[in-house]
Design an enzyme around this catalytic site. Sequence first.
Site, mmCIF file in Angstrom:
data_model
loop_
_atom_site.group_PDB
_atom_site.id
_atom_site.type_symbol
_atom_site.label_atom_id
_atom_site.label_comp_id
_atom_site.label_asym_id
_atom_site.label_seq_id
_atom_site.Cartn_x
_atom_site.Cartn_y
_atom_site.Cartn_z
ATOM 1 N N ALA A 55 0.881 -1.134 -0.067
ATOM 2 C CA ALA A 55 -0.025 0.025 0.172
ATOM 3 C C ALA A 55 0.796 1.292 0.071
ATOM 4 O O ALA A 55 1.930 1.027 0.493
ATOM 5 C CB ALA A 55 -0.904 -0.056 1.223
ATOM 6 N N GLU A 73 -0.402 -9.553 -1.122
ATOM 7 C CA GLU A 73 -1.810 -9.886 -1.180
ATOM 8 C C GLU A 73 -2.768 -9.732 -2.481
ATOM 9 O O GLU A 73 -3.472 -10.421 -2.705
ATOM 10 C CB GLU A 73 -2.426 -8.742 -0.221
ATOM 11 C CG GLU A 73 -1.903 -9.021 1.455
ATOM 12 C CD GLU A 73 -2.355 -8.091 2.150
ATOM 13 O OE1 GLU A 73 -2.060 -6.857 2.208
ATOM 14 O OE2 GLU A 73 -3.145 -8.376 3.142
ATOM 15 N N GLU A 84 4.102 -5.738 7.001
ATOM 16 C CA GLU A 84 3.312 -4.672 7.568
ATOM 17 C C GLU A 84 3.680 -4.792 9.111
ATOM 18 O O GLU A 84 3.324 -3.560 9.466
ATOM 19 C CB GLU A 84 1.853 -5.092 7.152
ATOM 20 C CG GLU A 84 1.357 -4.838 6.122
ATOM 21 C CD GLU A 84 1.308 -5.921 5.141
ATOM 22 O OE1 GLU A 84 2.173 -6.772 5.532
ATOM 23 O OE2 GLU A 84 0.755 -6.067 4.303
HETATM 24 N N1 T1G Z 1 4.706 3.330 0.097
HETATM 25 C C1 T1G Z 1 5.053 4.516 -0.184
HETATM 26 N N2 T1G Z 1 6.340 4.767 -0.703
HETATM 27 C C2 T1G Z 1 7.232 3.743 -0.675
HETATM 28 C C3 T1G Z 1 6.813 2.578 -0.279
HETATM 29 C C4 T1G Z 1 5.487 2.545 0.354
HETATM 30 N N3 T1G Z 1 4.962 1.196 0.428
HETATM 31 N N4 T1G Z 1 7.814 1.724 -0.290
HETATM 32 C C5 T1G Z 1 9.108 2.560 -0.687
HETATM 33 N N5 T1G Z 1 8.707 3.656 -0.969
HETATM 34 C C6 T1G Z 1 9.389 4.630 -1.276
HETATM 35 C C7 T1G Z 1 10.527 5.137 -0.275
HETATM 36 O O1 T1G Z 1 10.011 6.073 0.619
HETATM 37 C C8 T1G Z 1 11.672 5.897 -1.191
HETATM 38 O O2 T1G Z 1 11.095 7.194 -1.721
HETATM 39 C C9 T1G Z 1 11.442 5.095 -2.640
HETATM 40 O O3 T1G Z 1 10.108 4.278 -2.317
HETATM 41 C C10 T1G Z 1 12.505 3.913 -2.588
HETATM 42 O O4 T1G Z 1 12.270 3.361 -1.210
HETATM 43 C C11 T1G Z 1 -2.847 -3.232 2.581
HETATM 44 C C12 T1G Z 1 -1.258 -2.216 4.760
HETATM 45 C C13 T1G Z 1 10.096 -1.756 -1.450
HETATM 46 C C14 T1G Z 1 12.278 -2.953 -0.104
HETATM 47 O O5 T1G Z 1 6.280 -2.183 4.124
HETATM 48 O O6 T1G Z 1 10.289 -2.115 2.403
HETATM 49 O O7 T1G Z 1 0.697 -2.989 2.044
HETATM 50 O O8 T1G Z 1 12.954 8.360 -0.624
HETATM 51 O O9 T1G Z 1 14.693 3.672 -0.319
HETATM 52 O O10 T1G Z 1 15.900 0.424 -0.047
HETATM 53 O O11 T1G Z 1 -1.937 -5.101 3.784
HETATM 54 O O12 T1G Z 1 11.158 0.540 -0.025
HETATM 55 O O13 T1G Z 1 12.900 7.727 -2.905
HETATM 56 O O14 T1G Z 1 11.431 9.559 -2.128
HETATM 57 O O15 T1G Z 1 13.234 1.942 0.811
HETATM 58 O O16 T1G Z 1 15.284 -0.328 -2.680
HETATM 59 C C15 T1G Z 1 3.612 -2.814 3.072
HETATM 60 C C16 T1G Z 1 8.079 -0.746 2.470
HETATM 61 C C17 T1G Z 1 2.853 -1.548 3.155
HETATM 62 C C18 T1G Z 1 7.319 -2.013 1.838
HETATM 63 C C19 T1G Z 1 12.688 -0.856 -1.510
HETATM 64 N N6 T1G Z 1 4.955 -2.440 2.170
HETATM 65 N N7 T1G Z 1 9.030 -0.597 1.455
HETATM 66 O O17 T1G Z 1 13.763 -0.618 -0.689
HETATM 67 O O18 T1G Z 1 14.274 1.675 -1.563
HETATM 68 S S1 T1G Z 1 1.513 -1.546 3.954
HETATM 69 C C20 T1G Z 1 6.089 -2.273 2.839
HETATM 70 C C21 T1G Z 1 10.300 -1.220 1.423
HETATM 71 C C22 T1G Z 1 0.469 -2.516 3.278
HETATM 72 C C23 T1G Z 1 -1.537 -4.030 3.080
HETATM 73 C C24 T1G Z 1 -0.731 -3.168 4.076
HETATM 74 C C25 T1G Z 1 11.261 -0.933 0.555
HETATM 75 C C26 T1G Z 1 11.690 -1.848 -0.646
HETATM 76 P P1 T1G Z 1 12.201 8.354 -1.802
HETATM 77 P P2 T1G Z 1 13.698 2.593 -0.510
HETATM 78 P P3 T1G Z 1 15.001 0.250 -1.205
#
Ligand code: T1G
Length: 692
Positions: free
Chosen positions: A66, A108, A128
Amino acid sequence: MKQINEVVTLSIEDGIAVLTLDSPPVNALSAAVRAGLQQGFTAAIDDDAVQAIVLICAGRTFIAGADISEFGGDKTEQTGPDEREIMDNSPKPIVAAIHGTALGGGLETALCAHYRVAAQSAKVGLPEVHLGLLPGAGGTQRLPRLTGAEVALDWMITGRHVPVAEAAEYGVVDEVVPDESLREDAIAFARRVVAEGGELRRVRDRDDKVAADRDKPELFADFRKKHARKFRGFKAPEAIVQCVEAAVNLPYDEGREVEKRLFAELVSSPESAAQRYYFFAERAAAKVPDVPRDTPRIPVESVGIIGAGTMGGGIAMNFANAGIPVTIVEQQPEALERGLGVIRKNYERTASKGRITSAQVEERMGLITGSLTKDDLASVDLVIEAVFELMDVKKSIFTELDEICKPGAILATNTSGLDIDEIAAVTERPEAVIGMHFFSPANVMKLLEVVRADHTSKEVIATVMALAKKIGKIPALVGVCPGFVGNRILYARRRESERLLMEGAMPWDIDTAVTNFGLPMGPYQMSDLAGLDIGWRKEESAGRTVREVLCEMDRRGQKTGAGYYDYDENRKATPSPVAAKIIEDFRAKEGVAPREISEEEIFERCTLPMINEGLHILEEGKAVRASDIDVIYVNGYGWPVYRGGPMFYADQLGAEHVLERLRFYEEKYGSDFTPSPLLEKVVAEGGRISEL
Ligand code: T1G
């Protein structure tokens, strides 16, 4: 090719619809992405020319979850079926083509497809929990139906990224293909599904795995017991366990209702707000406003460390772990041997826990070379000085290094607070001098305070900030001042806790107030652990403070079995009557009648000065942004991530409340509590402290 919306396109290739999502940087499920998927799937399903559908993403990764930035905001109400319901009810087979990291809502979504084809380097996961959430789009109900409860719990409670080869063992992925042919292989897979025909199987309809778990009620009780300590203070893990219990014991739709209810509770909790804030704070800390991302970096292919003590040894391990050869220099052979021996012992202990192999122990030890002369550092790209905290010693070392090291080599100091400008001034290369303040144990603690001195060049800053990530650290750029950022804020707390001791609190009262908030230990437990004699000099000691008296009695903390606490042979601490008596004598000498001080007052008086000092640090430009201070506290001092950090916590209290309470204590105790002008400005403008 049809443009469904700004981020989704649809192409049809001999009966196979290919929905391509392209929403940089990580194809997060923003409102536009979700709308595009809903319209795209509907168009493909309604098109008679389409027999099957492939969902694929452009860019670096499949949907990574998300869009975290959209939580907490006013979400557009979902009208009509969402993309997962459309997928669930599709009469045509859907194949998800996964590359990069399919995480959270991304996995998901893929689990709502009938099949998943993955590029071999891809990973999947439900992380999450790190956001104080649970997989809220069916993941807690679908994953156990493929993996069984135990594996699903492990994936969701650790939030780990699972290689697709491992995921394929459970049918979470149906086929693993070469990275470079993912698209065509996914289309070919879809064609085979169409050719074979047969009933469409949905993950939600699978029952065999969860049925088998129904006869193991002890599974959940055992899991809770095993993880109780780790769960302390967090809400999401318990909610995840309850969802998996529902997946085992209830029909899908009822289990989904449990998931929705618990997700709604978590997403509105202060803990999740803190953890989502921290997610972006950690990434922001890597950015230095006046050092652009494309600033040239100096290659660091070999490193020298001066000092093979606890810090030097730990620092050396970080580089060996990253495959970078290290030369570690000591003055005496015995000290060098001892230091190398400690490094080997650390690696062997890690290997005994199965975290690395014995071959890796040898490989890493092979990357560390001991030396008795700094001359061996003539060709290294970076030297990190890690000797004891005496300015004269550091200056003489940097003078020598300046002579010995090649032009362009970076000269770093691990000092925890001395003036790096003064150190740089003894060299001909102040632009190459920087602070790399590691936290003990240096091979374990994630935080690295990167200290920018007056003349440190942008290239050197960019190099060290990037190098920090390469060796698995979380960097935060700080400025030169006593204690830099982390310790300087800690000094403010220490000063107030000493005043509390004199007024009537005991060390254990103060430590309890701090640990009940969620920190792993309080100021006096920390002192006993680190050793009361840091910076203490016997010849100068004159019984002027509780600490001096304790050191003079050889009560120097855990290492002597006694400090503020008494320790048994297993280092179990009990409040010490000896320490209590010393404190009472000091109070008597000052003519202070001790009073009962509430835990609430103790915690408030320990924390407000920390917040205020953080604001002074920002005023002086010694930290780039308020959230960097929180990254420092979460990773260097154990501030619970579900509390965000001292600056985020200040906003939870409210800037106005913080100002009012500081003024209250200023009345009683004077300038130690004088509010920072920056705080007054924030309050006047109705701003947020953590957004400074
Ligand atoms: N939402 C918004 N921005 C995100 C994002 C996300 N989910 N993931 C990464 N970014 C942005 C981050 O801020 C950065 O921005 C750029 O992307 C690169 O990220 C309904 C509720 C995917 C492994 O928890 O683990 O789904 O600084 O520097 O080291 O059940 O990002 O460039 O402006 O981290 O290569 C669940 C979170 C969400 C994954 C990549 N998903 N992201 O790592 O790059 S909740 C997560 C990561 C959800 C559902 C629930 C990592 C990555 P900027 P980065 P990276």
